[in-house]
Design an enzyme around this catalytic site. Structure first.
Site, PDB file in Angstrom:
ATOM      1  N   ARG A 213      81.108 -77.754 -36.144  1.00  0.00           N
ATOM      2  CA  ARG A 213      82.284 -78.745 -36.395  1.00  0.00           C
ATOM      3  C   ARG A 213      83.210 -77.742 -37.423  1.00  0.00           C
ATOM      4  O   ARG A 213      84.539 -78.032 -37.317  1.00  0.00           O
ATOM      5  CB  ARG A 213      82.139 -79.933 -37.109  1.00  0.00           C
ATOM      6  CG  ARG A 213      83.007 -81.172 -36.750  1.00  0.00           C
ATOM      7  CD  ARG A 213      82.728 -82.341 -37.296  1.00  0.00           C
ATOM      8  NE  ARG A 213      81.158 -82.434 -37.736  1.00  0.00           N
ATOM      9  CZ  ARG A 213      80.620 -83.395 -38.236  1.00  0.00           C
ATOM     10  NH1 ARG A 213      81.170 -84.440 -38.935  1.00  0.00           N
ATOM     11  NH2 ARG A 213      79.390 -83.156 -38.669  1.00  0.00           N
TER      12      ARG A 213
ATOM     13  N   LYS B 277      61.767 -81.456 -33.244  1.00  0.00           N
ATOM     14  CA  LYS B 277      61.367 -82.668 -33.559  1.00  0.00           C
ATOM     15  C   LYS B 277      62.167 -83.573 -34.568  1.00  0.00           C
ATOM     16  O   LYS B 277      63.101 -82.723 -35.185  1.00  0.00           O
ATOM     17  CB  LYS B 277      60.054 -82.851 -34.100  1.00  0.00           C
ATOM     18  CG  LYS B 277      59.734 -82.193 -35.467  1.00  0.00           C
ATOM     19  CD  LYS B 277      58.407 -82.325 -35.957  1.00  0.00           C
ATOM     20  CE  LYS B 277      58.295 -81.887 -37.584  1.00  0.00           C
ATOM     21  NZ  LYS B 277      59.161 -82.835 -38.440  1.00  0.00           N
TER      22      LYS B 277
ATOM     23  N   HIS C 211      56.384 -76.355 -34.785  1.00  0.00           N
ATOM     24  CA  HIS C 211      56.265 -74.858 -35.485  1.00  0.00           C
ATOM     25  C   HIS C 211      54.807 -74.640 -35.871  1.00  0.00           C
ATOM     26  O   HIS C 211      54.370 -73.496 -35.988  1.00  0.00           O
ATOM     27  CB  HIS C 211      57.239 -74.706 -36.664  1.00  0.00           C
ATOM     28  CG  HIS C 211      56.661 -75.129 -37.792  1.00  0.00           C
ATOM     29  ND1 HIS C 211      57.181 -76.628 -38.060  1.00  0.00           N
ATOM     30  CD2 HIS C 211      56.468 -74.492 -38.858  1.00  0.00           C
ATOM     31  CE1 HIS C 211      56.688 -76.818 -39.453  1.00  0.00           C
ATOM     32  NE2 HIS C 211      56.404 -75.792 -39.862  1.00  0.00           N
TER      33      HIS C 211
ATOM     34  N   LYS D  59      51.939 -70.815 -35.776  1.00  0.00           N
ATOM     35  CA  LYS D  59      51.479 -70.182 -36.935  1.00  0.00           C
ATOM     36  C   LYS D  59      50.082 -69.323 -36.508  1.00  0.00           C
ATOM     37  O   LYS D  59      49.364 -69.905 -35.644  1.00  0.00           O
ATOM     38  CB  LYS D  59      50.717 -71.147 -37.890  1.00  0.00           C
ATOM     39  CG  LYS D  59      51.986 -71.802 -38.683  1.00  0.00           C
ATOM     40  CD  LYS D  59      51.645 -72.796 -39.616  1.00  0.00           C
ATOM     41  CE  LYS D  59      52.571 -73.703 -40.200  1.00  0.00           C
ATOM     42  NZ  LYS D  59      53.224 -73.203 -41.294  1.00  0.00           N
TER      43      LYS D  59
ATOM     44  N   GLU E 238      51.410 -81.346 -49.432  1.00  0.00           N
ATOM     45  CA  GLU E 238      52.560 -80.482 -49.809  1.00  0.00           C
ATOM     46  C   GLU E 238      52.776 -80.960 -51.186  1.00  0.00           C
ATOM     47  O   GLU E 238      52.509 -82.074 -51.598  1.00  0.00           O
ATOM     48  CB  GLU E 238      53.586 -80.616 -49.004  1.00  0.00           C
ATOM     49  CG  GLU E 238      53.662 -80.041 -47.800  1.00  0.00           C
ATOM     50  CD  GLU E 238      54.855 -80.534 -46.840  1.00  0.00           C
ATOM     51  OE1 GLU E 238      55.787 -79.419 -46.802  1.00  0.00           O
ATOM     52  OE2 GLU E 238      55.148 -81.717 -46.629  1.00  0.00           O
TER      53      GLU E 238
ATOM     54  N   ASP F  10      56.737 -87.954 -39.256  1.00  0.00           N
ATOM     55  CA  ASP F  10      57.273 -86.643 -39.737  1.00  0.00           C
ATOM     56  C   ASP F  10      56.128 -85.217 -39.373  1.00  0.00           C
ATOM     57  O   ASP F  10      56.503 -84.295 -38.738  1.00  0.00           O
ATOM     58  CB  ASP F  10      57.654 -86.424 -41.188  1.00  0.00           C
ATOM     59  CG  ASP F  10      58.217 -85.177 -41.569  1.00  0.00           C
ATOM     60  OD1 ASP F  10      58.942 -84.468 -40.638  1.00  0.00           O
ATOM     61  OD2 ASP F  10      57.752 -84.639 -42.684  1.00  0.00           O
TER      62      ASP F  10
ATOM     63  N   HIS G  93      52.567 -81.966 -35.936  1.00  0.00           N
ATOM     64  CA  HIS G  93      51.709 -81.134 -36.346  1.00  0.00           C
ATOM     65  C   HIS G  93      49.950 -81.380 -36.243  1.00  0.00           C
ATOM     66  O   HIS G  93      49.133 -80.649 -35.723  1.00  0.00           O
ATOM     67  CB  HIS G  93      52.173 -80.489 -37.720  1.00  0.00           C
ATOM     68  CG  HIS G  93      53.518 -80.028 -37.709  1.00  0.00           C
ATOM     69  ND1 HIS G  93      54.414 -79.704 -36.749  1.00  0.00           N
ATOM     70  CD2 HIS G  93      54.348 -80.390 -38.878  1.00  0.00           C
ATOM     71  CE1 HIS G  93      55.446 -79.542 -37.211  1.00  0.00           C
ATOM     72  NE2 HIS G  93      55.594 -79.967 -38.256  1.00  0.00           N
TER      73      HIS G  93
ATOM     74  N   LYS H  37      53.354 -85.635 -49.592  1.00  0.00           N
ATOM     75  CA  LYS H  37      54.410 -85.011 -50.489  1.00  0.00           C
ATOM     76  C   LYS H  37      53.950 -85.198 -51.838  1.00  0.00           C
ATOM     77  O   LYS H  37      53.450 -86.351 -52.052  1.00  0.00           O
ATOM     78  CB  LYS H  37      55.689 -85.371 -50.206  1.00  0.00           C
ATOM     79  CG  LYS H  37      56.292 -85.504 -49.021  1.00  0.00           C
ATOM     80  CD  LYS H  37      56.645 -84.093 -48.185  1.00  0.00           C
ATOM     81  CE  LYS H  37      57.365 -84.080 -46.992  1.00  0.00           C
ATOM     82  NZ  LYS H  37      57.564 -82.852 -46.298  1.00  0.00           N
TER      83      LYS H  37
HETATM   84  C1  BG6 Z   1      58.007 -79.992 -41.005  1.00  0.00           C
HETATM   85  C2  BG6 Z   1      58.266 -81.317 -41.794  1.00  0.00           C
HETATM   86  O1  BG6 Z   1      57.944 -80.107 -39.821  1.00  0.00           O
HETATM   87  O2  BG6 Z   1      57.106 -79.293 -41.651  1.00  0.00           O
HETATM   88  C3  BG6 Z   1      58.648 -81.244 -43.438  1.00  0.00           C
HETATM   89  O3  BG6 Z   1      59.418 -82.143 -41.226  1.00  0.00           O
HETATM   90  C4  BG6 Z   1      57.405 -80.412 -43.765  1.00  0.00           C
HETATM   91  O4  BG6 Z   1      58.394 -82.426 -43.963  1.00  0.00           O
HETATM   92  C5  BG6 Z   1      57.402 -78.939 -43.009  1.00  0.00           C
HETATM   93  O5  BG6 Z   1      57.744 -79.948 -45.201  1.00  0.00           O
HETATM   94  C6  BG6 Z   1      56.133 -78.172 -43.550  1.00  0.00           C
HETATM   95  O6  BG6 Z   1      56.216 -76.871 -42.695  1.00  0.00           O
HETATM   96  P1  BG6 Z   1      55.445 -75.871 -43.433  1.00  0.00           P
HETATM   97  O7  BG6 Z   1      55.349 -74.531 -42.244  1.00  0.00           O
HETATM   98  O8  BG6 Z   1      56.073 -75.330 -44.764  1.00  0.00           O
HETATM   99  O9  BG6 Z   1      53.802 -76.125 -43.596  1.00  0.00           O
END
Ligand code: BG6
Length: 509
Positions: A64, A171, A201, A205, A239, A258, A263, A361
């Site tokens: 935008r 996602k 993602h 890895k 995390e 999430d 994952h 988290k």
């Molecule tokens: C994301 C989540 O898909 O993966 C986040 O939305 C998370 O909440 C992140 O922090 C972690 O990714 P990675 O590669 O650092 O483990």
């Protein structure tokens, strides 16, 4: 279709040669977002630095903001300087910068999409992109319908005999089975399934792909990879960071949606699936679909799941806010920041083996691992005191950080008595290989440009994952606020109780 392997001298089956994308361009929607700045643009630079992008590769940003091409160029430049994995090199940057364009507009603006279509056309003429274009939707799912419709309306979604058009979706793929199905329908209305690349993602890895090598390139593990020998599996994604600045995305979503839905269930699928006939995309995905179809949540959920929310307190010598004090979160938010679930893969290989998945988290440290914990030896011909310190054998795939694999087993403690204690045998990427691992997004963006779909979940996998999670989410929705846990801890007390009830404990990685 243009061939991804555009060098006539190269044999596409020779995996020792680098895989270089053919002529193409990438359009990113959501360029001002965190993901684009921290991951996507740096990954594109890293690919350029490694020489894996075609000569005329072009990057188009759509947003935008009232920007000129060079304003967008500056954003890319800054994000590359700050976040790229490989060193910044003027010559690489200058070449990439030549192909950077910006189109200003909103998602409901027909003119803007017509201008985008013209830009894509011009890039083909100026830079030889072949018209091959991937559209990266790094935007909230609520915007998917309007953007895909615009791509269809403006003709941008139309592939031809010679050119490809692909869409990349980030996602969350919906918030439950129903909304995921609706989303899939909307996207599949415009793009055929083979042109849809859903990003998870974690599949990009190295350590996750190595699961396949570990299991299927070796003779050692597969014979004991089943309910006869395995006691349970623990998949952990912990995390230490909080959710400051992410309320817009996270509030009302929570930890299970999430990362467990995508994952962690993908990690489960790769851990539990049967050997694919080959690593052809269809064969690999078919096995993942099969194992996810057999995966069910185990109840009663009051006992087999846990849910928590981080409280304020001290972590690593710093005072940190609780979720409810983080900016943007509703003061009475019931969003969970910790989630643990018990699943079972109901097939001959795994019946009776619980798979425990947990994520959170503001936990003790950042670590992702898959621990396959084996049953105790059926008989121990030692005095009971000799084996007091002996735990269960375990094979731990350390996804991150400190990537590698650990095997835990019992060993005699040196001395005159027979005392057996746990020791570990370690493989570390850092020690075994000199190459550093590419970032997940480098691999995945390259795969999109190459049209290599193996590492992207198909719509069926997404829907099956929601089917597994929905009953748990429904139960949680009827409960009030999640249990609070202190920052820097390993989650709420109910998480420990959940495993203690079965005579097991969570690992403290
Ligand atoms: C994301 C989540 O898909 O993966 C986040 O939305 C998370 O909440 C992140 O922090 C972690 O990714 P990675 O590669 O650092 O483990």
């Amino acid at each position: 279709m243009t061939r991804a392997w555009n060098n006539p001298l190269r044999d596409p089956r020779d995996k020792r040669l680098p895989r270089i994308a053919g002529p193409s361009s990438l359009v990113i929607f959501g360029v001002t977002g965190d993901l684009a700045r921290k991951k996507l643009m740096p990954a594109i630079y890293d690919l350029a630095h490694r020489g894996l992008l075609p000569a005329g590769f072009s990057l188009v940003g759509f947003a935008r903001r009232d920007w000129e091409h060079q304003d967008f160029g500056e954003l890319v430049h800054d994000s590359v300087k700050e976040h790229a994995r490989t060193p910044f090199k003027e010559s690489v940057w200058n070449r990439l910068a030549e192909g950077i364009r910006f189109v200003q507009g909103t998602f409901d603006d027909d003119d803007a999409f017509d201008r985008l279509a013209q830009t894509v056309k011009d890039l083909d003429a100026e830079r030889g992109t072949g018209g091959n274009t991937a559209f990266y939707l790094s935007i909230p799912p609520s915007a998917f319908p309007v953007v895909t419709k615009q791509l269809a309306r403006s003709g941008l979604a139309d592939a031809s005999e010679e050119t490809w058009r692909r869409v990349v979706i980030e996602k969350p793929f919906g918030r439950d089975l129903k909304s995921a199905k609706e989303l899939n329908e909307i996207v599949n209305d415009v793009f055929p399934e083979e042109s849809v690349f859903r990003i998870d993602h974690y599949l990009g890895k190295e350590t996750v792909q190595n699961l396949l090598a570990l299991r299927f390139a070796n003779q050692l593990f597969e014979p004991i990879w089943n309910a006869n020998y395995v006691d349970h599996v623990q998949i952990t994604m912990a995390e230490d960071i909080g959710l400051g600045g992410r309320a817009g995305y996270y509030d009302g979503i929570g930890a299970a949606r999430d990362v467990i839905q995508n994952h962690l269930l993908q990690l489960l699928a790769l851990t539990a699936m049967e050997e694919p006939v080959s690593f052809a995309p269809r064969a690999l995905r078919a096995e993942k679909v099969k194992v996810l179809s057999a995966t069910k949540p185990l109840g009663p959920f009051e006992e087999t799941t846990a849910r928590g929310q981080y409280a304020g307190g001290w972590q690593g010598g710093m005072k940190v806010p609780g979720l409810l004090q983080e900016g943007g979160f509703a003061k009475d938010s019931t969003t969970e920041t910790y989630a643990a679930v018990t699943l079972e893969v109901q097939n001959r290989r795994w019946a009776g083996v619980p798979f425990y998945l947990r994520t959170g988290k503001r936990l003790g440290r950042r670590v992702t691992e898959i621990a396959v914990v084996f049953k105790r030896a059926p008989h121990l011909p030692f005095d009971s005191t000799s084996t007091e310190e002996l735990g269960q054998n375990a094979l731990v795939i350390r996804v991150q950080p400190d990537e590698g694999i650990t095997l835990r087993f019992g060993s005699k403690v040196p001395g005159t008595t027979m005392e057996v204690r746990d020791v570990t045998m370690d493989f570390g990427y850092g020690h075994a290989f000199t190459e550093s691992s590419p970032e997940a997004y480098e691999r995945l963006i390259l795969d999109v440009l190459l049209g290599e779909p193996s590492l992207f979940p198909v719509n069926e996998e997404v829907e099956l994952s929601w089917e597994i999670l929905d009953p748990i989410l429904d139960t949680w929705a009827k409960k009030g606020a999640p249990e609070q846990y202190p920052p820097g801890s390993w989650g709420p007390p109910s998480a420990d109780e959940m495993l203690e009830r079965t005579g097991r404990n969570w690992r403290r990685p």
